[in-house]
Scaffold this motif. Structure first.
Motif: not given
Length: 143
Positions: A71, A75, A78-79, A84, A87, A91
């Motif tokens: 996870l 993330l 994605w950042a 995305r 993520s 989750a």
């Protein structure tokens, strides 16, 4: 025709997502291997080798710690302007594995078994999707 300024500046940011993608593929694969070992440990336990319940419990910890790392890397991906969806899927797996963990501790096998099957299927689908270049836009990252 010249690309716009925003298109030229966006490309290096997406290129920075490639190391995170490689790390995510590695940890997701390790997580999948660990989650596939869990029913093996449980099956050997149910066939009479009661020491394997301890291995199943250790395996549950390993699986959960791996998905937490997964996870964090999803993330990070994605950042770094990567996709995305990893993520969100990760989750969802974290939530499922949390329920799985507590159902196992409580002896709720009526929840534990089918949830384990669902988590194994979702993890497998996620790993396959992560390794598909077209699903992640890897061709764009390599340009």
């Amino acid at each position: 025709m010249q690309p716009s300024t925003s298109a030229r500046t966006a490309k290096p940011a997406r290129r920075g997502a490639l190391p995170a993608l490689v790390a995510l593929r590695a940890i997701a694969t390790a997580h999948a291997i660990a989650i596939f070992a869990q029913p093996v440990f449980a099956g050997v336990f149910l066939s009479g080798d009661y020491d394997m319940l301890h291995m199943h419990a250790i395996g549950a910890d390993v699986v959960f710690y791996l998905v937490l790392v997964q996870l964090a890397i999803a993330l990070l991906l994605w950042a770094r302007r990567g996709p995305r969806w990893p993520s969100g899927v990760t989750a969802l797996i974290v939530l499922g594995e949390t329920g799985q963990y507590f159902a196992g501790l409580a002896g709720g096998l009526d929840v534990h078994f089918p949830l384990g099957v669902a988590l194994t299927a979702l993890t497998t689908a996620a790993v396959i999707a992560l390794w598909r270049p077209s699903a992640l836009g890897v061709a764009e990252l390599a340009r």
